[in-house]
Design a protein around this motif. Structure first.
Motif, PDB file in Angstrom:
ATOM      1  N   PHE A  59       0.824  -1.215   0.000  1.00 44.29           N
ATOM      2  CA  PHE A  59       0.000   0.000   0.000  1.00 44.29           C
ATOM      3  C   PHE A  59       0.857   1.263   0.000  1.00 44.29           C
ATOM      4  N   ALA A  60       2.005   1.207   0.655  1.00 45.60           N
ATOM      5  CA  ALA A  60       2.921   2.355   0.635  1.00 45.60           C
ATOM      6  C   ALA A  60       3.367   2.628  -0.797  1.00 45.60           C
ATOM      7  N   GLY A  61       3.724   1.572  -1.512  1.00 50.47           N
ATOM      8  CA  GLY A  61       4.123   1.726  -2.912  1.00 50.47           C
ATOM      9  C   GLY A  61       2.993   2.242  -3.773  1.00 50.47           C
ATOM     10  N   ILE A  62       1.801   1.705  -3.578  1.00 45.50           N
ATOM     11  CA  ILE A  62       0.641   2.141  -4.363  1.00 45.50           C
ATOM     12  C   ILE A  62       0.357   3.622  -4.119  1.00 45.50           C
ATOM     13  N   ASN A  63       0.405   4.048  -2.850  1.00 42.60           N
ATOM     14  CA  ASN A  63       0.157   5.464  -2.540  1.00 42.60           C
ATOM     15  C   ASN A  63       1.232   6.370  -3.110  1.00 42.60           C
ATOM     16  N   THR A  64       2.463   5.917  -3.071  1.00 47.29           N
ATOM     17  CA  THR A  64       3.550   6.719  -3.630  1.00 47.29           C
ATOM     18  C   THR A  64       3.377   6.880  -5.134  1.00 47.29           C
ATOM     19  N   VAL A  65       3.066   5.789  -5.830  1.00 52.00           N
ATOM     20  CA  VAL A  65       2.826   5.851  -7.272  1.00 52.00           C
ATOM     21  C   VAL A  65       1.617   6.730  -7.568  1.00 52.00           C
ATOM     22  N   ASN A  66       0.557   6.580  -6.766  1.00 52.57           N
ATOM     23  CA  ASN A  66      -0.645   7.402  -6.965  1.00 52.57           C
ATOM     24  C   ASN A  66      -0.335   8.881  -6.785  1.00 52.57           C
TER      25      ASN A  66
END
Length: 186
Positions: A53-60
């Motif tokens: 989720f950290a990666g997804i939020n960073t990409v988002n």
């Protein structure tokens, strides 16, 4: 906002597993290896999901920055930063109490052992959480910079503040209060 909600659920699930594990260990309720291993597996799985989720939020946040989506960036920043405040408060209380318990039980000798280094692991993961929750705040600051609403010095200050415990929340409040309305360039 779905990513932000899932992230908050993941963080609080992880915290509940930590609290549940500590409760069972302190009470001596874990007698079988199966329950211990289930708690360890649940903790590891929740950490893996938090990293995802950290990666997804960073990409988002990068996508929102690229699209200069001021409103979505602002909403995600607000929800994530304010949503993790209880998480950090509870996390801090748990580890301070654990350290004090070990300190009192050892009559201070714990300071001369490698055990205090084990307390750095949760601090490390807590700081990683600050960094990934700051992706929206940093992205928001960069959008403001692109729109020439903040200068380079303030941009750097906002980025630094977003990467510090407690100051990230104060900076988020400042960013939200000072930048309520979208400035439309015609």
């Amino acid at each position: 906002m779905k990513n932000t909600r899932n992230t908050l659920i993941g963080l609080y699930f992880n915290l509940s597993i930590v609290i549940l594990s500590l409760f069972f260990l302190v009470r001596g309720l874990i007698h079988g290896n199966t329950v211990k291993w289930l708690l360890v597996v649940a903790l590891i799985v929740s950490e893996i999901f938090n990293i995802i989720f950290a990666g997804i939020n960073t990409v988002n946040s990068f996508i929102l920055l690229k699209n200069s989506d001021y409103d979505s960036m602002r909403k995600n920043m607000k929800a994530l930063k304010f949503g993790v405040i209880p998480y950090f408060v509870i996390n801090f209380i748990i580890y301070v109490l654990l350290f004090l318990l070990f300190f009192a039980a050892s009559r201070g000798f714990i300071l001369f052992t490698p055990i205090p280094l084990l307390f750095l692991i949760p601090v490390f993961f807590a700081y990683l959480t600050v960094i990934f929750t700051s992706s929206y705040g940093i992205g928001f600051s960069l959008i403001l910079y692109k729109e020439k609403r903040v200068k380079t010095g303030k941009l750097i200050l906002h980025i630094i503040l977003q990467l510090c415990f407690v100051l990230d929340v104060i900076d988020t409040v400042i960013l939200l209060v000072k930048n309520k309305v979208v400035k439309i360039n015609e």
